[in-house]
Scaffold this motif. Structure first.
Motif, mmCIF file in Angstrom:
data_model
loop_
_atom_site.group_PDB
_atom_site.id
_atom_site.type_symbol
_atom_site.label_atom_id
_atom_site.label_comp_id
_atom_site.label_asym_id
_atom_site.label_seq_id
_atom_site.Cartn_x
_atom_site.Cartn_y
_atom_site.Cartn_z
ATOM 1 N N GLY A 184 0.903 -1.188 0.054
ATOM 2 C CA GLY A 184 -0.217 -0.120 -0.167
ATOM 3 C C GLY A 184 0.917 1.244 -0.102
ATOM 4 N N ILE A 185 0.344 2.199 -0.651
ATOM 5 C CA ILE A 185 1.307 3.591 -0.883
ATOM 6 C C ILE A 185 0.520 4.606 -0.581
ATOM 7 N N ALA A 201 2.112 2.477 -8.937
ATOM 8 C CA ALA A 201 1.303 1.538 -8.401
ATOM 9 C C ALA A 201 1.791 0.006 -9.426
ATOM 10 N N GLN A 202 2.052 0.380 -10.691
ATOM 11 C CA GLN A 202 2.004 -0.456 -11.581
ATOM 12 C C GLN A 202 3.375 -0.852 -11.562
ATOM 13 N N MET A 203 4.477 0.254 -11.371
ATOM 14 C CA MET A 203 5.685 0.031 -11.544
ATOM 15 C C MET A 203 6.401 -0.825 -10.446
ATOM 16 N N VAL A 230 3.253 -8.572 -6.384
ATOM 17 C CA VAL A 230 2.113 -8.705 -5.465
ATOM 18 C C VAL A 230 1.101 -7.615 -5.457
ATOM 19 N N PRO A 231 -0.119 -7.681 -5.393
ATOM 20 C CA PRO A 231 -0.984 -6.751 -5.699
ATOM 21 C C PRO A 231 -0.762 -5.324 -4.796
ATOM 22 N N ALA A 245 -2.617 -0.465 5.611
ATOM 23 C CA ALA A 245 -3.917 -0.592 5.813
ATOM 24 C C ALA A 245 -5.000 -0.692 4.666
ATOM 25 N N LEU A 246 -4.404 0.032 3.499
ATOM 26 C CA LEU A 246 -4.855 -0.213 2.245
ATOM 27 C C LEU A 246 -5.269 -1.482 1.729
ATOM 28 N N VAL A 247 -4.100 -2.287 1.956
ATOM 29 C CA VAL A 247 -4.149 -3.649 1.606
ATOM 30 C C VAL A 247 -4.933 -4.381 2.256
#
Lengths: 330, 330
Positions: B68-69, B96-98, B105-106, B310-312
């Motif tokens: 999560g970023i 996110a893609q990079m 991983v997602p 926490a996003l994840v």
């Protein structure tokens, strides 16, 4: 079999109801006066009796799937009307339960602006949209906000009070007891107050100068503006300026795809849309500029009862969506 | 097996990352400077290399469930950083893609205030709440709004720009190019500007009068206020007045159960909470009065990376919820 939802719109003057099918066709429409009875029981007695008459006319071919009610200060969570200043029934009225007890079908209640938003989503210009806002411009200013395809009710069921955002602290006195609420500037009443103020400020001739305050209304200002009356035109310009700024701020919070203007004042067309659009874009944060559509409501007639009835179809749809998910992934 | 989500918080100065388990325990934390490299590729090379080192230390016992970023101008829908004024990388970065390409991983990305809101929901004071708001008070003012248990992203993924609501049209110049945005008054920078303005307005002695503008900061004003300095106390009073009014307006739109104040300025405690609470209630619409809790963030340490990680967990939870539904109803 005629499958219908009954939509009931409780306004300050009249209560309008209709039988609406899934395609948004109104099979019958009728009304009773809202304020004839001081007691809610007497009012409901009359309302039930009128609706029952129409049900009897259709005979056994009619299936009522549910009832949707739009009402001032309507709370979706509780199915109640709570302390509605412009109705005669005081306190908290458990209206949805009272109606459900009589007709024995699922009954949903929300405020009139939320009903308008759901109507827009099911039958109007917001079909397929997941994030949009409906602003109802009547005696006051109401708003219904849809987020992720669902109505924003908030924690207590009272979200969407955009009309009571304070835009001029210490400004015009509002019916809510505070000063400077958006609806004291942007609404039919707001237009009337602005026209009066501008007549005091400027010296220009105006046909409105022959109308006493108590007879002045947004329709007269509209007609005067269409006839080229400068005070009236400036009134709409000011109204659009206040609304445009408020909408730019609302966009910063909820980032909608579109904003629909609904209600009497929205029918003034370019007179209200042009200045609103201009000032909305002028005040918009860069990332939102020229992205948010400002549109007239796509609900042409029976809008209020269409919206109320749409509450029922929306709840049914949620049920169906859920069933489909289950089927696809089971 | 150590199941962790990697949280990455990209700040203007440092990029902090950590390995966080489901209970919110941070197993390791480290950082690299954000602005050393003008090219995003070089920056990521360094970031990947540092994270890979820590992964290697854990050995095969580590399972990374996702990344999560939290980043300025982060867009959740696209996984991009878009035109972030305070970073060196221009344009639209598909970050996110990079990151996902490297770690396989997602990977989820959102702006820092949204990450804070999700952190509050998963690990902090908003556990179990469905409708709340987090206001981050740093160099600017960010906001993350949760509605019906989900983050409000809006149509373009940029909802929650409460800091850019225009509260004083024609007022203080803002970094966004407009004037009168809330964050020009309510933020660490806003506090500094207010202190400067009050020194110009009043004649009272103040320790702040010996500090040049470029050295003045919210911490110094905080210390002065704690020491009884009148200019500094009045600065917080004014900041709370502006914030309280803005929160009352935000409540009218989204009707949250609670509002959490997060970030450096929120640590000023009563200095900022007392005037904010007072002016929020004073400007609140009747139906919301004394209902909305104003609270400090419940995230004590590693808050930024906890939020990002926490996003994840939030996305995983949505998946699980969905699976449970299917199982219960299949």
């Amino acid at each position: 079999m005629n499958q219908v939802a009954i939509g009931i719109d409780i306004g300050g003057t009249n209560t309008v109801f209709g039988f609406i099918n899934r395609e948004g066709k109104c099979l019958v429409e009728d009304s009773i006066p809202t304020q004839k009875h001081g007691e809610i029981e007497k009012y409901l007695e009359e309302l039930f009796s009128e609706i029952d008459k129409h049900i009897a006319c259709f005979g056994p071919d009619l299936e009522i799937v549910g009832i949707g009610i739009g009402a001032p200060n309507g709370n979706f969570y509780n199915g109640t009307i709570e302390h509605a200043g412009n109705l005669r029934w005081d306190g908290v009225i458990p209206l949805a339960q009272m109606v459900e007890d009589h007709f024995k079908v699922p009954t949903f209640l929300t405020n009139d602006a939320n009903a308008a938003a759901i109507g827009e989503m099911i039958y109007g210009g917001a079909k397929g949209m997941k994030n949009f806002m409906v602003i109802t411009l009547g005696t006051g200013l109401g708003s219904g906000i849809v987020v992720n395809g669902e109505l924003l009710y908030g924690h207590d069921g009272f979200a969407g009070e955009v009309g009571h955002m304070l835009v001029r602290p210490g400004g015009r006195h509002c019916g809510c007891g505070r000063r400077g609420c958006l609806e004291t500037y942007v609404s039919a009443t707001g237009v009337k107050r602005t026209a009066q103020k501008l007549m005091a400020k400027y010296r220009e001739e105006s046909v409105l100068r022959d109308v006493p305050f108590n007879q002045l209304n947004a329709k007269l200002v509209n007609d005067a503006a269409t006839g080229g009356d400068k005070i009236a035109i400036e009134t709409f310009e000011y109204t659009g300026q206040m609304l445009g700024l408020a909408l730019a701020n609302a966009v910063a919070v909820t980032n909608p795809e579109a904003i629909f203007l609904f209600g009497g004042l929205a029918k003034a067309g370019d007179l209200i849309f042009k200045p609103t659009q201009h000032h909305m874009e002028e005040n918009m944060l860069n990332i939102f500029k020229n992205k948010v559509k400002l549109l007239p409501s796509g609900l042409k007639s029976n809008a209020a009862i269409l919206g109320a009835s749409a509450l029922v179809w929306k709840e049914l749809e949620n049920d169906e969506k859920f069933l489909n998910k289950t089927i696809n992934h089971a």
